[in-house]
Design a protein around this motif. Sequence first.
Motif, PDB file in Angstrom:
ATOM      1  N   ILE A  33       0.832  -1.208   0.000  1.00 55.97           N
ATOM      2  CA  ILE A  33       0.000   0.000   0.000  1.00 55.97           C
ATOM      3  C   ILE A  33       0.860   1.250   0.000  1.00 55.97           C
ATOM      4  N   ARG A  34       0.467   2.208  -0.825  1.00 53.60           N
ATOM      5  CA  ARG A  34       1.149   3.501  -0.869  1.00 53.60           C
ATOM      6  C   ARG A  34       0.121   4.612  -0.700  1.00 53.60           C
ATOM      7  N   LEU A  35       0.481   5.589   0.099  1.00 50.15           N
ATOM      8  CA  LEU A  35      -0.398   6.735   0.295  1.00 50.15           C
ATOM      9  C   LEU A  35      -0.086   7.780  -0.760  1.00 50.15           C
ATOM     10  N   LEU A  36      -1.142   8.345  -1.324  1.00 46.02           N
ATOM     11  CA  LEU A  36      -0.970   9.322  -2.399  1.00 46.02           C
ATOM     12  C   LEU A  36      -0.484  10.664  -1.871  1.00 46.02           C
ATOM     13  N   PRO A  37       0.299  11.378  -2.685  1.00 50.90           N
ATOM     14  CA  PRO A  37       0.691  12.737  -2.293  1.00 50.90           C
ATOM     15  C   PRO A  37      -0.541  13.623  -2.129  1.00 50.90           C
TER      16      PRO A  37
END
Length: 220
Positions: free
Chosen positions: A181-185
């Motif tokens: 999982i990656r959090l968006l800018p």
Amino acid sequence: MLVKINHDNISITNKNLVVGYPLRHIILISLNYLNLTFFILELPVPEPLTLDLNPIISTLCEKNGFAVVEFRIIPKGNLKILEITIMKTDGYVSFNDCVLISKELSIILDTDEYSHLFKSKYVLEVISPGINRILKNEQEYILFTNQLVKVKTKVKYNNCGSEFIGKLNGVKDNLLALTNIRLLPNKKVKETITTNDSLNIELNNLIEVKLFDEGYLAKR
């Protein structure tokens, strides 16, 4: 009580009953005490041509190393547009890939065995899914396993919020599995934050699942 839809009689025995596919309408009958309410919803019904062509297209694509993501017949005036979306499991679909499937399928469809299926002229379009395709169902979630997607949900999950990037890891028991999982800018965070989280998201909590272009992050 009997309800007649398109010459088919349906016996109502439950409190709520959905009568649908392969009928042209879905009719939802809701019994609330003595009140009877009808909601009629128009639904697209696959025409016989779709059912005839599906196995032909699937077999051809599998033979050449592709999977069929979607097959649609789109009426346009006196024409029928046969739109076929294909994908590769080991890479991106190229222009030459689309030309290959289009040429081979055209040869098959123009033979006497299949030409009688068409009562009007048709145009054949073979396309790739596109880098920002919205995935529409469980079949597509499975087809695009290991692909990067952008997900929007109805509720927030852990520290990930309700909008994030992740790698598709299949569907099981009505749960969409995501890893990496990656959090968006955003306004507060200028860079993408990678987490070690894995998420299992209930399918009914999904708003949108869309293929995500890794190059977008590199351009920021």
